[in-house]
Design an enzyme around this catalytic site. Structure first.
Site, PDB file in Angstrom:
ATOM      1  N   SER A 210       1.011  -1.196  -0.210  1.00 19.74           N
ATOM      2  CA  SER A 210       0.185  -0.134   0.212  1.00 19.74           C
ATOM      3  C   SER A 210       0.905   0.922   0.244  1.00 19.74           C
ATOM      4  O   SER A 210       2.296   1.006   0.532  1.00 19.74           O
ATOM      5  CB  SER A 210      -0.898   0.036   1.279  1.00 19.74           C
TER       6      SER A 210
ATOM      7  N   TYR B 207      -2.346   0.153   9.898  1.00 20.26           N
ATOM      8  CA  TYR B 207      -2.102  -0.800   8.760  1.00 20.26           C
ATOM      9  C   TYR B 207      -0.907  -0.501   8.330  1.00 20.26           C
ATOM     10  O   TYR B 207      -0.266  -1.288   7.529  1.00 20.26           O
ATOM     11  CB  TYR B 207      -3.381  -0.038   8.248  1.00 20.26           C
TER      12      TYR B 207
END
Length: 254
Positions: A149, A163
């Protein structure tokens, strides 16, 4: 396109019943891959993806597995080998974000789950896949693609720092494993999506997050799943035969 069942690539995609994983499966089916698709509980969605891929000529094995169960995750590669005789590719796509919110509000229990799914499960599955692929161990080589990501490098303040930390760990897996296993025929790469229009945002409590973030993206829009899948298909192809340790950032300029 590869048509001989004895020479077709066999690729595992974790978390492929919807979103980016499902689109990766569809694209790989169209270019001649047989597929192993894992899903957690969306059986109807997984069956739909399977049917689409089979319509493109692929053989498809579905495996229901909760990737937070590391024993179950460890069984994925052996099941794939039992079904197809080999594994040539792995896409570590399954992942969760945890709830969107400030870092100080992130519960430790939720963070532990994020790390089990986003870090520990990919470690377990990748170890098994590389052990099978390694030419040093009698394999024929292969390719691993980690879906990370843009958060891994931005840190995602006020959104989901934990995250982001988990995805930074996945990036480290690519860096280290690409160097350790390049000499034995295994390429390891990363694709890092930016904000992409998928259901993961609803699961994190902000279903409209992609459009809310659009003004801050240089291209002024979120990504679409096909734009991420294309990078993965490239990294699994012969066109990427000299590409390893790379991070393809598909983030609209961020």
């Amino acid at each position: 396109m590869v048509t001989d069942a004895t020479t077709r690539p066999v690729t595992i995609i974790t978390g492929a019943s919807r979103g980016i994983g499902a689109e990766i499966a569809r694209r790989l089916a169209r270019v001649g891959h047989d597929l192993v698709i894992t899903y957690r509980d969306r059986v109807a969605d997984a069956e739909s993806v399977k049917a689409e891929c089979e319509a493109s000529g692929s053989r498809v094995l579905l495996i229901a597995v909760d990737m937070s169960d590391l024993d179950a995750a460890a069984a994925v590669v052996p099941a794939a080998i039992a079904e197809f005789g080999t594994v040539t590719g792995l896409v570590n796509n399954a992942g969760i974000t945890g709830r969107i919110g400030p870092f100080l509000d992130a519960p430790l229990e939720e963070t532990e789950l994020v790390f089990r799914v986003n870090v520990l499960a990919p470690i377990v599955v990748t170890q098994a896949a590389i052990a099978h692929m390694s030419t040093e161990r009698g394999g024929n080589g292969g390719s691993v693609v980690n879906i990370s990501s843009g958060a891994a490098t931005s840190g995602s303040p006020n959104t989901y720092i934990t995250y982001a930390m988990s995805k930074a760990a996945l990036n480290a897996l690519t860096t280290g494993a690409s160097k350790e296993f390049g000499p034995v025929g295994v390429r390891v790469n990363t694709v890092s999506p930016g904000t992409t229009r998928t259901e993961i945002h609803a699961a994190a409590g902000r279903p409209n997050a992609p459009d809310e973030r659009a003004p801050g993206i240089p291209m002024r829009r979120p990504g679409e799943v096909h734009e991420i899948a294309g990078a993965v298909v490239y990294l699994l192809s012969d066109d990427a035969s000299y590409t390893s340790g790379a991070d393809i950032r598909v983030a609209g300029g961020n």
